[in-house]
Design a protein around this motif. Sequence first.
Motif, short mmCIF file in Angstrom:
data_model
loop_
_atom_site.label_atom_id
_atom_site.label_comp_id
_atom_site.label_asym_id
_atom_site.label_seq_id
_atom_site.Cartn_x
_atom_site.Cartn_y
_atom_site.Cartn_z
N GLU A 104 34.11 19.10 54.93
CA GLU A 104 32.95 18.21 54.91
C GLU A 104 31.67 18.95 55.25
N GLU A 105 31.79 20.27 55.48
CA GLU A 105 30.63 21.07 55.86
C GLU A 105 30.32 22.09 54.77
N ASP A 106 29.22 21.92 54.09
CA ASP A 106 28.75 22.91 53.13
C ASP A 106 29.85 23.34 52.16
N PHE A 107 30.50 22.39 51.56
CA PHE A 107 31.60 22.69 50.64
C PHE A 107 31.22 22.18 49.26
N SER A 108 31.18 23.09 48.30
CA SER A 108 30.70 22.74 46.96
C SER A 108 31.84 22.68 45.95
N ARG A 109 31.70 21.74 45.02
CA ARG A 109 32.67 21.61 43.92
C ARG A 109 32.06 22.02 42.58
N THR A 110 30.87 22.58 42.63
CA THR A 110 30.12 22.80 41.39
C THR A 110 30.37 24.15 40.75
N GLY A 111 31.09 25.04 41.40
CA GLY A 111 31.24 26.39 40.88
C GLY A 111 32.44 26.61 39.99
N GLY A 112 33.20 25.56 39.73
CA GLY A 112 34.39 25.72 38.91
C GLY A 112 35.63 25.98 39.73
N ALA A 113 36.79 26.04 39.06
CA ALA A 113 38.08 26.15 39.75
C ALA A 113 38.22 27.45 40.53
N GLU A 114 37.73 28.56 39.98
CA GLU A 114 37.87 29.84 40.68
C GLU A 114 37.02 29.89 41.93
N GLU A 115 35.83 29.34 41.87
CA GLU A 115 34.97 29.29 43.06
C GLU A 115 35.57 28.37 44.12
N LEU A 116 36.18 27.27 43.69
CA LEU A 116 36.85 26.37 44.62
C LEU A 116 37.97 27.10 45.35
N PHE A 117 38.78 27.84 44.61
CA PHE A 117 39.87 28.58 45.24
C PHE A 117 39.32 29.64 46.19
N TRP A 129 35.65 17.66 39.49
CA TRP A 129 36.19 18.06 40.78
C TRP A 129 36.70 19.50 40.80
N SER A 130 36.57 20.22 39.69
CA SER A 130 36.98 21.64 39.61
C SER A 130 38.46 21.84 39.92
N VAL A 131 39.29 20.95 39.40
CA VAL A 131 40.73 21.04 39.58
C VAL A 131 41.40 21.07 38.22
N SER A 132 42.69 21.37 38.20
CA SER A 132 43.41 21.47 36.94
C SER A 132 43.71 20.08 36.37
N GLU A 133 43.81 20.01 35.06
CA GLU A 133 44.18 18.76 34.41
C GLU A 133 45.59 18.30 34.80
N PRO A 134 46.57 19.23 34.91
CA PRO A 134 47.89 18.80 35.38
C PRO A 134 47.86 18.14 36.75
N LEU A 135 46.97 18.61 37.65
CA LEU A 135 46.86 17.99 38.97
C LEU A 135 46.34 16.56 38.85
N VAL A 136 45.33 16.35 38.01
CA VAL A 136 44.79 15.00 37.83
C VAL A 136 45.88 14.07 37.30
N ALA A 137 46.62 14.56 36.32
CA ALA A 137 47.72 13.76 35.76
C ALA A 137 48.76 13.45 36.84
N PHE A 138 49.05 14.43 37.67
CA PHE A 138 50.01 14.25 38.75
C PHE A 138 49.55 13.15 39.71
#
Length: 414
Positions: free
Chosen positions: A153-166, A299-308
Amino acid sequence: MSQGEQVNPEVLVWARESAGLAVDEAAHQIGLSKTSGPDKLIQLERGVRLPTRSQLARIAKVYRRPLLTFYRPAPPKPGDLGHDFRAPRGDVPARTQALLDSLLRNIKARQEMVADILLDEDDVTRPLFVGSCSITDGVQAVASRISHDLRLEEDFSRTGGAEELFKQLRQRTEDLGVFVLLVGDLGSYHSAISEDVFRGFTFADKIAPFIIINDQDARVARSFTLLHELTHIYLGQSGISGSPDDAESNRDIDTTEWFCNDVAGLILLPENFASEGTKFGPDDRASALTFIKEVSAKWSVSEPLVAFRLRRLGWISRPTYSDLNQMFQSRWTSQKLDTKAANRESEGGPNYYVVKQHRLGSAIVDVTRRALRENRTTHTKAATILGVRPSSVEGLIGSTFGRRKAALSEERRK
């Protein structure tokens, strides 16, 4: 009996079988003659003849065992490498399973060396969260605890794509005291282990907890695997994990896997990820796929995760989920083939040290550097921990911290 090295033939049999090799195959790789090689190896394994020193060295290399292993008085007892959380399967080839066993042993040995180094440090901080949670706490409570500890909840961004999220999740996990490595082979593409065999594994040690993510898997899937394995650490469980869909039966282990899946899914896609609700029926595959693509990008996550997540929430039916999963799997298989073809045609590649540091993570390089500078380990042991040659240790450490200083300077200028 001919002169040779005094070894227990039972150790030779155990080493070959645990390497997943048949007698004729092992004889060929060891370099015994084509016609009489299998017979000679059988004679060695029966104690009729003894191996020469050079033969034993070749055997150790082929079986992926230290030479000293073959001087043991008897085969070692199986080590405790944790639970196998994967679904029961009989389709993993013996050689692949042997490679996986070798990888687990290798990482376990390196993890124990890191733990010994940390125990020697005066100001070592023990990760008290290891084993601090239970399934009875509930998915929401454990997800909230991990999210809080990772400061999501502190300075965490979802805008950089999946690799930046990881990258962000990995750094924050290492800040907690967990070592996160990307490993999918034993140092060569010849020993690569598919993500179909394992996605990740965890050593929930109370001094040096380790998370291993199979780097043969899709990059976009790594955040989920990381959080899944981190949940195992919070539950205090060491073990190896497979696909989110592996857990299908009513075993206690499957209950644990579903729990870790749900925690990881909830952290990556909180309850408000679809605040307006779905606007399609459970069997509307086309509309569901459109929705999945939108959520994945946002949300910069994989499509299989969303389906899950949609399936676990009951928003899509099981047949729809199965169809989507098959489509995602086919697409990933095609992408892997295209990537291999592109790699064969490309010249050069990323800097060796850059690739190594990315796979190792900063935490393990930092610990090794401190131990070297304080003369608490040798370059030989450091090389074992880092999975490189002793001659590459200083280059890796220098490259890693040179880039880190440059990055800090860049941040200050901004």
